[in-house]
Design an enzyme around this catalytic site. Structure first.
Site, short mmCIF file in Angstrom:
data_model
loop_
_atom_site.label_atom_id
_atom_site.label_comp_id
_atom_site.label_asym_id
_atom_site.label_seq_id
_atom_site.Cartn_x
_atom_site.Cartn_y
_atom_site.Cartn_z
N LYS A 13 81.43 3.29 51.22
CA LYS A 13 82.44 4.33 50.96
C LYS A 13 83.10 4.15 49.60
CE LYS A 13 86.22 2.14 53.56
NZ LYS A 13 85.51 0.90 53.91
N ARG A 88 94.37 2.67 57.54
CA ARG A 88 93.44 1.86 58.33
C ARG A 88 93.71 1.96 59.82
NH1 ARG A 88 90.52 -2.11 55.40
NH2 ARG A 88 91.18 -2.32 53.26
N ARG A 127 73.24 -9.21 50.16
CA ARG A 127 74.01 -9.25 48.91
C ARG A 127 74.02 -10.66 48.32
NH1 ARG A 127 79.77 -6.32 50.19
NH2 ARG A 127 79.07 -4.18 50.47
N ARG A 160 78.03 -14.85 49.58
CA ARG A 160 79.46 -15.11 49.78
C ARG A 160 79.77 -15.24 51.27
NH1 ARG A 160 81.74 -10.37 46.05
NH2 ARG A 160 81.24 -9.32 48.00
N ARG A 171 84.38 -8.73 61.03
CA ARG A 171 85.03 -7.63 60.29
C ARG A 171 84.72 -6.28 60.96
NH1 ARG A 171 83.15 -8.25 54.26
NH2 ARG A 171 84.54 -6.50 53.89
#
Length: 214
Positions: A13, A88, A127, A160, A171
């Protein structure tokens, strides 16, 4: 054109918000940027936010909302803006609606970039970040010329901690619990638009432009 971007962490997003901001020449606003700007400029709202942040506490919804409304009232937002990362939760959304109503405004679109959890775990697990210059890559979508080495500075690439599968799952759990209800909230208001975030990045953008109009 006042837009809220919704979507799970890793749904893309933020990338889409930047592209929309460029095309329609409206500011891309993230709460992190607002906090930093207000703290740097020593504003009253910034000082209040800093007292919470210095103690490691979450900035209260009402104060976050005040910071956002203060930002969208600035001249560069007169033709619209994109909010990325706020609201949120339902209480934040209700606070924002109430504050905007006081200045005679309302949100036009809530765009949800829809990506299944499994895709996000795979996407974020691929990633890689450079320990030297911070450049980011992806094993599948944006690989380096030489495996494990940054194209820009030649330093080592790492996965990471916040991109590790177990962290991503946590998450996503928080997202589904807190933020997912926003999709129902904006759907009831009749401003929710959904796009398939599993498509190629440019195809996702074309779908969003199709919603917003050229």
């Amino acid at each position: 054109m006042k837009i809220i971007m919704l979507g799970a962490p890793g749904a893309g997003k933020g990338t889409q918000a930047k592209k929309i901001a460029e095309k329609y020449r409206i500011p891309h606003i993230s709460t992190g940027d607002i906090f930093r700007a207000n703290i740097k400029n020593g504003t009253e709202l910034g000082k209040k936010a800093k007292t919470y942040m210095d103690q490691g506490l979450l900035v209260p919804d009402e104060l976050v909302c005040d910071l956002v409304v203060d930002r969208v009232a600035q001249d560069d937002c007169k033709d619209g803006y994109i909010l990325d990362g706020f609201p949120r939760t339902i209480p934040q959304a209700e606070s924002l609606d109430g504050a905007l109503a006081k200045i005679g405004e309302s949100v036009d679109y809530a765009i949800n970039v829809e990506v299944p959890d499994e895709n996000i775990v795979n996407r974020m697990g691929g990633r890689r970040a450079c320990v030297g210059c911070g450049a980011t890559y992806h094993l599948m979508y944006a690989p380096t010329k030489k495996e494990g080495v940054c194209d820009a500075c030649g330093a080592e690439l790492i996965l990471r901690d916040d991109d590790k599968p177990e962290t991503v799952q946590k998450r996503l759990g928080v997202y589904h619990e807190q933020t997912q209800p926003l999709i129902d909230y904006y759907s009831r208001k009749g401003i929710l638009k959904e796009v398939d975030g599993t498509m190629d990045m440019e195809d996702v953008f074309r779908a969003i432009v199709g919603i917003l109009g050229a």
